[in-house]
Write a protein that holds these residues in place. Structure first.
Motif, PDB file in Angstrom:
ATOM      1  N   VAL A   1       0.858  -1.186   0.000  1.00  0.00           N
ATOM      2  CA  VAL A   1       0.000   0.000   0.000  1.00  0.00           C
ATOM      3  C   VAL A   1       0.895   1.237   0.000  1.00  0.00           C
ATOM      4  CG1 VAL A   1      -1.979  -1.095   1.125  1.00  0.00           C
ATOM      5  CG2 VAL A   1      -0.185  -0.066   2.518  1.00  0.00           C
ATOM      6  N   ALA A   2       0.429   2.289  -0.646  1.00  0.00           N
ATOM      7  CA  ALA A   2       1.229   3.508  -0.787  1.00  0.00           C
ATOM      8  C   ALA A   2       1.022   4.416   0.413  1.00  0.00           C
ATOM      9  CB  ALA A   2       0.883   4.229  -2.080  1.00  0.00           C
ATOM     10  N   LEU A   3       1.440   3.930   1.578  1.00  0.00           N
ATOM     11  CA  LEU A   3       1.476   4.748   2.784  1.00  0.00           C
ATOM     12  C   LEU A   3       2.937   5.087   3.080  1.00  0.00           C
ATOM     13  CD1 LEU A   3      -1.188   2.991   5.051  1.00  0.00           C
ATOM     14  CD2 LEU A   3      -1.508   4.604   3.167  1.00  0.00           C
ATOM     15  N   LEU A   4       3.171   5.829   4.143  1.00  0.00           N
ATOM     16  CA  LEU A   4       4.515   6.337   4.426  1.00  0.00           C
ATOM     17  C   LEU A   4       5.322   5.443   5.360  1.00  0.00           C
ATOM     18  CD1 LEU A   4       3.633  10.105   5.047  1.00  0.00           C
ATOM     19  CD2 LEU A   4       4.261   9.007   2.889  1.00  0.00           C
ATOM     20  N   ASP A   5       4.661   4.536   6.053  1.00  0.00           N
ATOM     21  CA  ASP A   5       5.290   3.894   7.200  1.00  0.00           C
ATOM     22  C   ASP A   5       6.418   2.939   6.850  1.00  0.00           C
ATOM     23  OD1 ASP A   5       3.249   4.689   9.578  1.00  0.00           O
ATOM     24  OD2 ASP A   5       2.213   4.420   7.679  1.00  0.00           O
ATOM     25  N   VAL A   6       6.362   2.287   5.696  1.00  0.00           N
ATOM     26  CA  VAL A   6       7.440   1.373   5.348  1.00  0.00           C
ATOM     27  C   VAL A   6       8.719   2.147   5.029  1.00  0.00           C
ATOM     28  CG1 VAL A   6       7.042   1.209   2.846  1.00  0.00           C
ATOM     29  CG2 VAL A   6       7.925  -0.770   4.101  1.00  0.00           C
ATOM     30  N   PHE A   7       8.589   3.359   4.481  1.00  0.00           N
ATOM     31  CA  PHE A   7       9.771   4.202   4.260  1.00  0.00           C
ATOM     32  C   PHE A   7      10.392   4.601   5.606  1.00  0.00           C
ATOM     33  CE2 PHE A   7       6.814   5.525   0.703  1.00  0.00           C
ATOM     34  CZ  PHE A   7       7.384   4.684  -0.235  1.00  0.00           C
ATOM     35  N   LEU A   8       9.515   4.965   6.540  1.00  0.00           N
ATOM     36  CA  LEU A   8       9.992   5.306   7.882  1.00  0.00           C
ATOM     37  C   LEU A   8      10.739   4.135   8.499  1.00  0.00           C
ATOM     38  CD1 LEU A   8       9.946   7.192  10.414  1.00  0.00           C
ATOM     39  CD2 LEU A   8       7.779   6.084  11.030  1.00  0.00           C
TER      40      LEU A   8
ATOM     41  N   ALA B   1      14.394   9.648   7.875  1.00  0.00           N
ATOM     42  CA  ALA B   1      13.221   9.112   8.576  1.00  0.00           C
ATOM     43  C   ALA B   1      12.310  10.241   9.039  1.00  0.00           C
ATOM     44  CB  ALA B   1      13.663   8.259   9.763  1.00  0.00           C
ATOM     45  N   THR B   2      12.903  11.295   9.583  1.00  0.00           N
ATOM     46  CA  THR B   2      12.119  12.446  10.041  1.00  0.00           C
ATOM     47  C   THR B   2      11.473  13.164   8.867  1.00  0.00           C
ATOM     48  OG1 THR B   2      13.729  12.682  11.833  1.00  0.00           O
ATOM     49  CG2 THR B   2      12.202  14.507  11.501  1.00  0.00           C
ATOM     50  N   ALA B   3      12.120  13.131   7.697  1.00  0.00           N
ATOM     51  CA  ALA B   3      11.561  13.760   6.503  1.00  0.00           C
ATOM     52  C   ALA B   3      10.418  12.956   5.913  1.00  0.00           C
ATOM     53  CB  ALA B   3      12.663  13.955   5.459  1.00  0.00           C
ATOM     54  N   VAL B   4      10.219  11.735   6.412  1.00  0.00           N
ATOM     55  CA  VAL B   4       9.054  10.934   6.038  1.00  0.00           C
ATOM     56  C   VAL B   4       7.926  11.162   7.039  1.00  0.00           C
ATOM     57  CG1 VAL B   4       8.165   8.584   5.760  1.00  0.00           C
ATOM     58  CG2 VAL B   4      10.419   9.181   4.866  1.00  0.00           C
ATOM     59  N   LYS B   5       8.260  11.017   8.330  1.00  0.00           N
ATOM     60  CA  LYS B   5       7.309  11.283   9.410  1.00  0.00           C
ATOM     61  C   LYS B   5       8.068  11.884  10.580  1.00  0.00           C
ATOM     62  CE  LYS B   5       3.219   8.321   9.159  1.00  0.00           C
ATOM     63  NZ  LYS B   5       2.436   7.282   9.881  1.00  0.00           N
ATOM     64  N   TRP B   6       7.423  12.775  11.283  1.00  0.00           N
ATOM     65  CA  TRP B   6       8.089  13.464  12.386  1.00  0.00           C
ATOM     66  C   TRP B   6       8.535  12.530  13.495  1.00  0.00           C
ATOM     67  CZ3 TRP B   6       5.320  18.709  13.758  1.00  0.00           C
ATOM     68  CH2 TRP B   6       5.661  19.662  12.777  1.00  0.00           C
TER      69      TRP B   6
END
Length: 532
Positions: free
Chosen positions: A178-185, A243-248
């Motif tokens: 799924v195209a969410l942000l969490d796997v990048f984090l 990581a912070t640039a993906v989610k705080w």
């Protein structure tokens, strides 16, 4: 006169695994072969499970409705804009140029959406394109976990176990589909910790060597050297900044890494006998701060380049009417506006309390009470290939970890805390710091709407804890003292555990990949209230 050798009792014979391990260790070529073949095979398996039928379902599932459209407008304009009502259906149908010129208020930094945008740029703005980057990073996460686990466990076999468990696990699979942000984090967080592990093994050896060189008459000096040549801390800062640039939430990782560096440097200097080791640790801590934090800030700020070099982003000119005065007057207006935007984001995120049927506060995560359904589509029996009879069929994408692995990893984490108290092993500390940095901060926001799938950032560290526990059961943690019978028994327990884990993954995989299944098969997964 001939003598016959008394055969070794069966219980005293080494297990097949132990004999194989000794043979591999004695052959450097064979050891290198297994060292590369194992991670490549596991990564290939992970890629198959993540990329197979990736474009299904051909719709925007769960929060893809936000991230995909923001990613596409950001890729084209440099910043996210608003979309007209009913844009989801039009976007899925291929009408991707219908975004407006009005800026959109987004609460997450841009990097993750740029990565989603890369996939759409490469393969087009369809369901495969917008999920490609997540599948790629989810697969790479498996390979990265292998290298981290091998550095910590010092075992290719158990590094393979750790990465294999992530490869076949539902949380890892679904969050890669799924195209969410969490796997990048999750990827950038684990990457930062891997760099810290590399620094730990190299820098402290250098410190010991420097101590030996400057000691006089066997007496350690009062003051130790400040080590500036630590490139892996800089690399860790860059990864944590990404990581912070993906989610705080990545900022907590920066803080945790900084604290870990200060504490480990202090303890090592005390162990080496420095008289003024606390002051010494402060000096080295300041150096570590300079190596870690500025590069993280630069990487984070760079992720906002599109917003900074254009004029249409949300709050882009918020500071123009009331610029800063005094000491901060020199700061460019664009940066001042970005700061104001960040204060708005923070207020919005901390007050996010909208109810959601799949919300799960952080204190519930260990119990696995409410995983998240990303997508569900019912099909009547006899239609579209459904063979489910009167009950019909269901396509579902459910971010459920393998339940055996999840609960076992929670128990293993408690075990790791116990082991750390006993033996003070720095490897256990790395894993526990990773779990704390990615879990405990969420406890501070019990009213905020958050979800179980956020645990994908914690999951690699939990699996590392589980791997350490399995290694201990197999006798690896006490190899010099464990009897052959003890090791055989432990290894068989581990094999049975892995077999059951594989069986459960096979049972759950249809619900992790959006496959069409009879409704009664879906109901077999309703083990407790709150599941699916």
């Amino acid at each position: 006169m001939t003598t016959t050798e008394t055969p070794m009792p069966q219980a005293d014979r080494p297990s097949r695994y132990d004999r194989w391990r000794v043979r591999v260790a004695a052959d450097p070529g064979l050891e290198r072969l297994y060292g590369w073949l194992a991670p490549l095979l596991v990564t290939a398996l992970a890629g198959i499970l993540r990329f197979w039928n990736l474009g299904h379902p051909h719709s925007l599932v769960f929060d893809e409705t936000y991230y995909v459209k923001d990613a596409w407008s950001q890729w084209n304009l440099g910043y996210a804009v608003a979309w007209p009502d009913g844009a989801d259906a039009s976007f899925v149908a291929g009408q991707t140029d219908i975004f407006t010129t009005d800026p959109s208020f987004v609460v997450h930094p841009p990097l993750g959406k740029y990565l989603i945008g890369v996939g759409m740029w490469l393969f087009g703005p369809d369901s495969f394109g917008w999920r490609f980057a997540a599948a790629l990073f989810g697969t790479a996460l498996v390979l990265l976990l292998f290298f981290v686990a091998r550095s910590l466990t010092r075992s290719t076999v158990f590094a393979t176990v750790a990465s294999f468990l992530l490869a076949i696990d539902g949380l890892g699979i679904v969050m890669s589909r799924v195209a969410l942000l969490d796997v990048f984090l999750a990827f950038f967080v684990l990457l930062a910790f891997w760099f810290v592990v590399i620094d730990r093994t190299r820098a402290l050896d250098r410190l010991a060597a420097r101590t030996s060189a400057i000691s006089r008459g066997g007496e350690p000096p009062r003051w130790g050297p400040v080590l500036w040549n630590r490139p892996w801390i800089i690399a860790a800062g860059a990864a944590a900044g990404a990581a912070t640039a993906v989610k705080w939430s990545g900022v907590w990782v920066i803080a945790a890494i900084g604290l870990y560096l200060v504490v480990t440097d202090a303890l090592e200097r005390r162990r080496l006998g420095y008289t003024f080791w606390p002051t010494d640790a402060v000096r080295q801590g300041l150096a570590s701060f300079v190596l870690l934090v500025p590069v993280a800030a630069v990487v984070y700020l760079a992720s906002w380049t599109g917003w900074l070099v254009t004029d249409g982003g949300y709050d882009r000119h918020a500071a123009d009417a009331s610029p800063a005065t005094g000491f901060f007057a020199w700061v460019p207006l664009s940066i001042q506006s970005l700061w104001k935007y960040h204060t708005t984001i923070y207020s919005s995120m901390t007050g996010m309390t909208s109810p959601h049927s799949y919300a799960s506060p952080a204190w519930q995560w260990a119990l696995l009470l409410r995983p998240t359904s990303m997508y569900a589509q019912a099909t009547p029996g006899g239609e579209s290939g459904c063979i489910g009879g009167d009950a019909g069929c269901l396509d579902i994408l459910y971010s459920m970890p393998n339940p055996l692995l999840w609960y076992a990893s929670i128990v293993a984490t408690v075990f790791l805390v116990y082991r750390f108290v006993l033996v003070r092993d720095w490897r256990y500390a790395v894993v526990l710091v990773g779990i704390a940095a990615t879990w405990l901060p969420w406890m501070a926001y019990p009213e905020r709407t958050i979800f179980q799938f956020y645990t994908i950032a914690i999951w690699p560290f939990l699996l590392l804890a589980l791997t350490f526990a399995l290694q201990h059961i197999a006798g690896g943690a006490s190899e010099s003292t464990a009897s052959p019978l003890r090791r055989k028994t432990g290894q068989r327990v581990v094999l049975v555990f892995l077999g059951v884990a594989i069986a459960l993954s096979v049972f759950w995989y249809p619900l992790w990949s959006g496959m069409q299944v009879p409704y009664e098969f879906y109901r077999l997964h309703n083990w407790i209230q709150g599941w699916v």
